[in-house]
Design an enzyme around this catalytic site. Sequence first.
Site, PDB file in Angstrom:
ATOM      1  CB  THR A   1      43.818  44.776  62.964  1.00 11.79           C
ATOM      2  OG1 THR A   1      44.327  44.078  61.876  1.00 11.79           O
ATOM      3  CG2 THR A   1      44.697  45.513  63.805  1.00 11.79           C
TER       4      THR A   1
ATOM      5  CB  THR B   1      46.961  41.315  60.656  1.00 13.97           C
ATOM      6  OG1 THR B   1      47.399  39.912  60.037  1.00 13.97           O
ATOM      7  CG2 THR B   1      48.260  42.517  60.534  1.00 13.97           C
ATOM      8  CG  ASP B   2      40.731  38.946  60.605  1.00 13.34           C
ATOM      9  OD1 ASP B   2      40.992  37.742  60.469  1.00 13.34           O
ATOM     10  OD2 ASP B   2      39.441  39.392  60.499  1.00 13.34           O
ATOM     11  CB  SER B   3      43.302  35.647  57.495  1.00 12.50           C
ATOM     12  OG  SER B   3      43.563  35.265  56.415  1.00 12.50           O
ATOM     13  CG  LEU B   4      47.776  39.464  56.455  1.00 12.54           C
ATOM     14  CD1 LEU B   4      49.444  39.904  56.246  1.00 12.54           C
ATOM     15  CD2 LEU B   4      47.262  40.896  56.760  1.00 12.54           C
TER      16      LEU B   4
END
Length: 616
Positions: free
Chosen positions: A293, A331-334
Site C-alpha cells: 500500500t 503496508t509500506d514502512s510504518l
Amino acid sequence: MEGAPVSARINPTRRTLLTATAAGAAAATVASAPARAASHPSSRTRERLRQLVSRMSLEEKVGQLFVMRVYGHSATAPDQADIEANRREIGVSTAAELIDRYHVGGIIYFSWAHNTRSPHQIVDLSNGIQRAGLAQPTPVPLLISTDQEHGIVARVGRPATLLPGAMALGAAGSRADARKAARIAGKELAAMGITQDYAPVADVNVNPANPVIGVRSFGADPQAVARLVAAQVQGYQSAGVAATSKHFPGHGDTKDDSHYALPTIHHSRAQWADLDAPPFRAAIAAGVDSIMTAHIVVPALDPREDPATLSRPIVTGILRERLGYDGVVVTDSLGMAGVRQKYGDDRVPVLALKAGCDQLLNPPDLAVAWNAVLQAVGNGDLSEARIEESIVRILLLKWKLGLFRDPFVPQDGVDRVVGIRSHLTAADRIAERTTTLLLNENRLLPLSRRHHRTLLVVGADPASPTGTTGPPTATLARAFTELGFTTAALSTGTAPSAAQIEEALTAAVGKDAVIVATYNVTPDSQQRTLVSSLIATRIPVVTVAIRNPYDIAQLVNYGPAASLATYSWTDVELRAAAGVIAGRGRPRGRLPVPVPRADDPAQVLYPVGYGLTYQT
C-alpha cells in the site's frame, strides 16, 4: 558462520523430517509441498494451516503480522555497534532475540543495517533467522524481504547481478527483457534466502516533479506499465520469490515524498481507473503474491482522506472487493511520515489491520506497535478472527514458497547462481537496449576514436547506488578508456561551484569532446551553468542524464551537441551509454515518459516513444 551447516549437508528426506519435527504435526503435511507449491493450495492444506494458527498464543499470532528491520550481518553475533543500535531502536540485541521476544513473521534486509555485506554472509544470516523461527514455541519459518528494484534502489550489491531499473526497462519496452531481468534477480535473491522482493513498482509516473517514484516507474503509459509489471511478477515468482507490486492505489502523480509528507492524489475515480489501476489489475491477473500500500490520500477513493494504508474503502473496498485480490497486502514502512501524520504510532498498526492489510512493515517502535495490536484484540477493537485471517494469508504464502518444507539455503548455491557470467552478460545485453538518444546535432555521435581520441567526463556524482564501483564520472571514464579513448574524469557534483566550473573549463582544454553527467537539473541549477560554460568553449558537449530523463528540457537551449538518457547511474547502464556514444552499440531506447518544455510544462518537448537512432 551462523552455527551448524544446514541444507548443503542434509539429504532431501532428512530436510523434510527436520522441518516436520520442528514445525509440529500440523505442518507435517504442509512440509511435503515442493520447493514452490501450487498456486492454489488444497482445502486440506488450508485446514492444516488453520490448525497451526489455532495452536499459537495471541502473542505469537500478533507477531506473525510484523515484518521488522534488524541491524547486523549475523542473527546471533552482530558487531557491537549493531547490537547497540538494536538495543536502542528495538530493545533487543540480535535478530534471534527479536524473533524470540516478538515472534515476528518476517525480517526486512537493508544495506544500511549491515544485513547485506556479501552473498555468503546473507546466506548465513538468512539461515540463522530461519533457525530462530523454528526454535519458537510454535515453530514457523519467516519471510525474508528486501527492496531489490534494481536501478537506483537495490539493497544487495556486487557481486550480485545489478540490472537496469524500471524506467530503463520501460525505455526498452520489452516484456521478455523485463521478465528475464526479474527472473535473474529472483533466482539470486532466492539463493541468498530472500523470499519476498518489494518489486516491481506499479506506479504510473505522470508527474515529472515526482520526487519519490520517478525512474522507479516503468513509465507514463498505463498499459505499457501494466505489461511490464505483469512480466516482472512472472519473472520473480517463476524464480521462487514472492513479487510485491507497489504502491497501491498508485503513487505516480505526486510532487510530495511520502517518506517526509502525506501526499494527496487528485485523480477522480474515473481517472484512477484509467491511469492508476491497470498495472495493479495486471499484477493480480499475473498472480502476484503480495501488494504494498501507499501512504497517500486519494479523496475520490476515500472521502475521509485517510492514508490509503489505513483506508478500509481503499484496501478492502477497492483492492479486495472490486479488484478481487485475496493475496497478502503489506503496508509500506510504518516509519514513514506519510502514515504517521494523522494518527499516533499506537493507532497506525491497528487501523492498517482494520483497513484490510496483512503485514505491518517496519514500525518505528515495534514494542508500541506490537502491544497496540495485542491491546486492540484484548479490548475488542480488533477481533482475533480478523488477525487470523491475515495470518492464514501469510502462512499460505510461506507454504507457496516452500518454506515449510525447507527454509534453509545452501552456501554453494551462491556460487552456482549469484553474479554468474551468464547473468552478468544478460544484464549488459538488456541494458544495451535501454539507452535513449534525444539529441544528435550534425550526427556527432557515435564518436570516432580517430576524431575524438581524448575525452573529458565531468558532472554530477550523486551518492552511488548499492554495488556500484564508484562515482558516475569515474565509471563512465573507465568505460570509455576500455573502449580505446584517452579519458579523464572530474567530479563537479550536483551543485558545482564557480571554482569547480572553472576547473572543468581548464580540464577541457585540448580535449576532443566533453561528456557531462547531469542529475535532475532544475531551472536554478548550477549544472546549467556548467553545461553552458563548456558549450561556450566550442568543444563538442554530450550531456548524459543519469537519473530522470527530463534534464534535456533545461539544457536544450544552450545547444549541447548530443544528449542521452540512461535512467540510472548504475554501472550496467553507464557502460551501455558509453557503448552507444562510442558506436559499440546503437541507441534503441524510446522515452517511456514525455519530456515537457522547461518554459511551458503544459507543452511536450519530446513525446512518449521518442528516441533517435544512428543512420546507416
